[in-house]
Every structure is written in structure tokens, then in C-alpha cells.
Scaffold this motif. Structure first.
Motif, PDB file in Angstrom:
ATOM      1  N   GLY A  91     103.670 118.970  35.257  1.00 52.72           N
ATOM      2  CA  GLY A  91     103.300 120.365  35.082  1.00 52.72           C
ATOM      3  C   GLY A  91     103.598 120.850  33.688  1.00 52.72           C
ATOM      4  N   GLY A  92     104.049 122.090  33.597  1.00 54.01           N
ATOM      5  CA  GLY A  92     104.341 122.685  32.301  1.00 54.01           C
ATOM      6  C   GLY A  92     104.278 124.193  32.397  1.00 54.01           C
ATOM      7  N   ARG A 134      97.148 131.541  25.418  1.00 55.82           N
ATOM      8  CA  ARG A 134      97.538 131.434  24.019  1.00 55.82           C
ATOM      9  C   ARG A 134      98.309 130.161  23.714  1.00 55.82           C
ATOM     10  NH1 ARG A 134      97.592 135.983  21.111  1.00 55.82           N
ATOM     11  NH2 ARG A 134      97.911 134.465  19.448  1.00 55.82           N
ATOM     12  N   CYS A 135      99.139 129.728  24.657  1.00 52.45           N
ATOM     13  CA  CYS A 135     100.007 128.591  24.392  1.00 52.45           C
ATOM     14  C   CYS A 135     100.205 127.772  25.655  1.00 52.45           C
ATOM     15  CB  CYS A 135     101.391 129.035  23.913  1.00 52.45           C
ATOM     16  SG  CYS A 135     101.405 130.420  22.799  1.00 52.45           S
ATOM     17  N   ALA A 136     100.614 126.531  25.473  1.00 58.00           N
ATOM     18  CA  ALA A 136     100.939 125.678  26.613  1.00 58.00           C
ATOM     19  C   ALA A 136     102.099 124.767  26.252  1.00 58.00           C
ATOM     20  CB  ALA A 136      99.736 124.853  27.025  1.00 58.00           C
ATOM     21  N   TYR A 137     103.023 124.633  27.176  1.00 59.59           N
ATOM     22  CA  TYR A 137     104.193 123.770  27.004  1.00 59.59           C
ATOM     23  C   TYR A 137     104.098 122.660  28.040  1.00 59.59           C
ATOM     24  CZ  TYR A 137     109.188 122.508  26.664  1.00 59.59           C
ATOM     25  OH  TYR A 137     110.372 121.847  26.496  1.00 59.59           O
ATOM     26  N   GLN A 138     104.023 121.431  27.599  1.00 59.82           N
ATOM     27  CA  GLN A 138     103.860 120.307  28.516  1.00 59.82           C
ATOM     28  C   GLN A 138     105.213 119.771  28.964  1.00 59.82           C
ATOM     29  OE1 GLN A 138     101.200 117.982  25.918  1.00 59.82           O
ATOM     30  NE2 GLN A 138      99.581 118.328  27.398  1.00 59.82           N
ATOM     31  N   ASN A 189      89.731 122.231  28.422  1.00 54.63           N
ATOM     32  CA  ASN A 189      89.561 122.488  29.854  1.00 54.63           C
ATOM     33  C   ASN A 189      89.784 123.946  30.236  1.00 54.63           C
ATOM     34  OD1 ASN A 189      89.054 119.764  30.586  1.00 54.63           O
ATOM     35  ND2 ASN A 189      91.246 119.314  30.496  1.00 54.63           N
ATOM     36  N   ILE A 190      89.919 124.817  29.250  1.00 61.69           N
ATOM     37  CA  ILE A 190      90.292 126.203  29.527  1.00 61.69           C
ATOM     38  C   ILE A 190      89.287 126.893  30.434  1.00 61.69           C
ATOM     39  CG2 ILE A 190      89.215 126.915  27.357  1.00 61.69           C
ATOM     40  CD1 ILE A 190      92.123 128.624  29.190  1.00 61.69           C
ATOM     41  N   GLY A 191      87.994 126.562  30.287  1.00 61.91           N
ATOM     42  CA  GLY A 191      86.979 127.241  31.085  1.00 61.91           C
ATOM     43  C   GLY A 191      87.142 127.034  32.574  1.00 61.91           C
ATOM     44  N   MET A 207      95.527 121.137  32.623  1.00 63.23           N
ATOM     45  CA  MET A 207      96.615 120.854  31.692  1.00 63.23           C
ATOM     46  C   MET A 207      96.651 119.392  31.257  1.00 63.23           C
ATOM     47  SD  MET A 207      99.720 123.203  33.223  1.00 63.23           S
ATOM     48  CE  MET A 207     100.768 122.975  31.785  1.00 63.23           C
ATOM     49  N   GLY A 208      95.595 118.653  31.577  1.00 65.95           N
ATOM     50  CA  GLY A 208      95.489 117.275  31.116  1.00 65.95           C
ATOM     51  C   GLY A 208      95.742 116.220  32.174  1.00 65.95           C
ATOM     52  N   ASN A 209      96.166 116.639  33.392  1.00 63.60           N
ATOM     53  CA  ASN A 209      96.402 115.697  34.490  1.00 63.60           C
ATOM     54  C   ASN A 209      97.328 114.549  34.058  1.00 63.60           C
ATOM     55  OD1 ASN A 209      95.903 115.217  37.251  1.00 63.60           O
ATOM     56  ND2 ASN A 209      94.417 113.621  36.761  1.00 63.60           N
ATOM     57  N   ARG A 210      98.377 114.896  33.342  1.00 62.04           N
ATOM     58  CA  ARG A 210      99.319 113.900  32.837  1.00 62.04           C
ATOM     59  C   ARG A 210     100.169 113.352  33.982  1.00 62.04           C
ATOM     60  NH1 ARG A 210     102.862 116.837  30.470  1.00 62.04           N
ATOM     61  NH2 ARG A 210     103.775 115.265  29.091  1.00 62.04           N
ATOM     62  N   LYS A 211     100.236 112.024  34.081  1.00 59.23           N
ATOM     63  CA  LYS A 211     100.942 111.393  35.195  1.00 59.23           C
ATOM     64  C   LYS A 211     102.098 110.531  34.701  1.00 59.23           C
ATOM     65  CE  LYS A 211      96.969 111.288  38.343  1.00 59.23           C
ATOM     66  NZ  LYS A 211      96.110 110.449  39.197  1.00 59.23           N
TER      67      LYS A 211
END
Length: 285
Positions: A235-236, A246-250, A78-80, A197-201
Motif C-alpha cells: 500500500g502507501g 498531489r503526492c504519493a508515498y509508497q 494510472n490516476i484516471g 498505486m502500481g500493484n507493487r508486490k
């Protein structure tokens, strides 16, 4: 959750090396005890991979090598969409909320890197905190941790993003800024950052479990829990180097940030020479 820091440019996965070693062997010639042991090892390896929040991103996709520097697949694909995100800067400095005209995410990133730069060097690493809910004790605790960590670094841009800033959240936002996260905050009206970021619920069980697990810790830290606002979409933290994600923390509700690994990640990003093959770009810097 972060893994122990490793070098991030690695293109060979443990699983693929195991498969290459055994692919040419006649399975019937292997004793049943060995086959059973190998099957258990394979199941354990698969479980370990599925539990990781971090994977190493390369120009050809995402490998299964765990690292403190990486992008979960749900974010990488989903970066774009980040280019089109519109963010409204929030002025909270006088105990009142003032919303300014919206700007693009890319413009906000450049602005905050420039703000964080000293006279000698341009800040090239940015840490973006996607806040689940500013009235939530978990978000407030994470904001405090991230703020304290940011003080250890020079030339580091740090800013936050929230989903809403209406009347129900105004006082929570002001308290969040004053007491837990004194860094610039922007509003993402359409939750595009969270979707990217994945829409994590969180479900109700996760909310209850997280609250019970952390309630005493929050009380010991004198971090209050305030109602109001959407509290399900997690979030994250996003990490950028020269405008490249470069990186993502969930986020894991109710858990403290893995500060030691976040520190190692920031340090490595600041010290490394840019390698575009191991990053995702927002149309360049």
C-alpha cells in the motif's frame, strides 16, 4: 522513501543541465581521467534517481527533480482510474464490522474533507492510507505513526482503505481500528486503489528481510503480528489538495514512515496556493 522537502514547481532536472553543458564539447579533447570521473558521476546520478520514491509531477510529465512533493510514474499514469473506484464504508465503532453501501472514491474524499472541517474553514487536504494488511505489524505501526501525526493538524482529512473485510480479517480490522488507526476505513473490493498505486508486490525474501529487520522494534512497541488476509500487495499514502492527487508515498515493508517529511508535505499542501499545473485531478473538486 521521501527526500528532503523542496519546492515542488521545478521544471529543470540536474541531469538535463549537465547534458546541456557538455553536449557541445569534443569528447576527444577531454583527458581520460576527466571522462572517467564524469562517467562515474553520471552513473551515481542515475542510481540516485532510480532509488527515489518521489518525483515532481507537472502538466507535461514527470521530471527527474527529487522532491517531498511528487508522484511516482507508476501512479501518475494510472490516476484516471481512481474516478471509477467503488469504496464500501466500514462501521467498526461498536467492535463489530458493518459494511455499508458502496460510494465512489470521489464521494468518499468529499465526505471525509467535510467531516474534518471545523466551523470556520473547509478541509482541503486529505491523506488516504492504503493499508497493506490490518493484521500486519508493519501496517499497524504505520497506522499509529500516521494517527499521531494527524493530531498535529487542524482541518486535515484522514481515512484508510483495505482490500478485504471477510471473516479472516474481521477481528484484525477491529483491532486495527481500536488500537492503531482510529479514522474512517473503506473497503476496496477489487483492489483498484492498489492497482493505481502500481500493484507493487512483496516477494518471500522481502517479507522475511522486512520482518527480521523490524521484529525487535515491533516487540518494543507491543505491536502484535496477526495472520490472515492477503499480504503481498503493498500500500502507501496518497495526498490530495482540493480533490487533486498531489503526492504519493509508497510503502516499504518493515520500515517506519518518514514522519518528518510527511509532516512537511502536509504543512506545505495546507499553506500553499493552489497551482493546477503541478497536480493531477479527479475531474475537479
Amino acid at each position: 522513501m521521501l527526500c528532503a522537502p523542496q519546492r515542488f514547481c521545478c521544471n529543470i532536472s540536474p541531469s538535463s543541465s549537465i547534458m546541456t553543458t557538455t553536449s557541445g564539447i569534443n569528447q576527444r579533447s577531454i583527458p581520460s581521467e576527466v571522462q572517467d570521473a564524469k562517467a562515474r558521476l553520471k552513473q551515481r546520478h542515475a542510481a540516485d534517481e532510480s532509488s527515489q520514491s518521489w518525483t515532481t509531477a507537472t502538466s507535461t510529465g514527470t521530471t527527474s527533480v527529487t522532491s517531498s512533493l511528487g508522484l511516482p510514474e507508476s501512479i501518475r499514469k494510472n490516476i484516471g482510474s481512481l474516478n471509477s473506484v467503488s469504496l464500501a464504508p466500514l462501521n467498526l465503532s461498536d467492535d463489530k464490522l458493518h459494511e455499508k453501501a458502496a460510494i465512489s472514491f470521489k464521494t468518499a474524499l468529499k465526505k471525509e474533507c467535510k467531516r474534518a472541517s471545523n466551523g470556520k474553514k473547509q478541509a482541503d487536504v486529505a491523506v488516504v492510507f492504503a493499508i497493506r494488511r490490518p493484521g500486519c505489524s508493519s501496517s499497524r505501526e504505520q497506522g499509529q505513526q500516521l494517527s499521531a501525526l494527524a493530531m498535529e493538524f487542524c482541518n486535515l482529512a484522514v481515512f484508510g482503505i483495505v482490500k478485504e473485510s471477510g471473516a479472516a480479517e474481521e477481528q484484525n480490522l477491529i483491532a486495527f481500528y481500536n488500537d492503531h488507526f482510529q479514522h474512517p476505513i473503506y473497503k476496496d473490493d477489487e483492489c483498484q486503489i492498489y492497482k493505481a498505486m502500481g500493484n507493487r508486490k512483496l516477494n518471500s525474501i522481502q517479507l522475511v528481510k522486512g520482518n527480521l529487520a523490524a521484529k525487535r522494534r515491533w516487540a518494543d512497541k507491543a505491536i502484535p503480528q496477526k495472520s490472515g488476509g492477503e499480504n503481498r500487495v503493498q500500500g502507501g499514502i496518497l495526498f490530495f489538495k482540493n480533490g487533486k492527487l498531489r503526492c504519493a508515498y509508497q510503502e516499504e515493508y518493515g520500515k517506519e514512515l518518514d514522519v518528518s517529511n510527511i509532516r512537511a508535505t502536509i504543512k506545505e499542501l495546507q499553506e500553499e496556493q493552489e497551482d493546477v499545473s503541478c497536480s493531477e485531478t479527479l475531474d475537479g473538486w
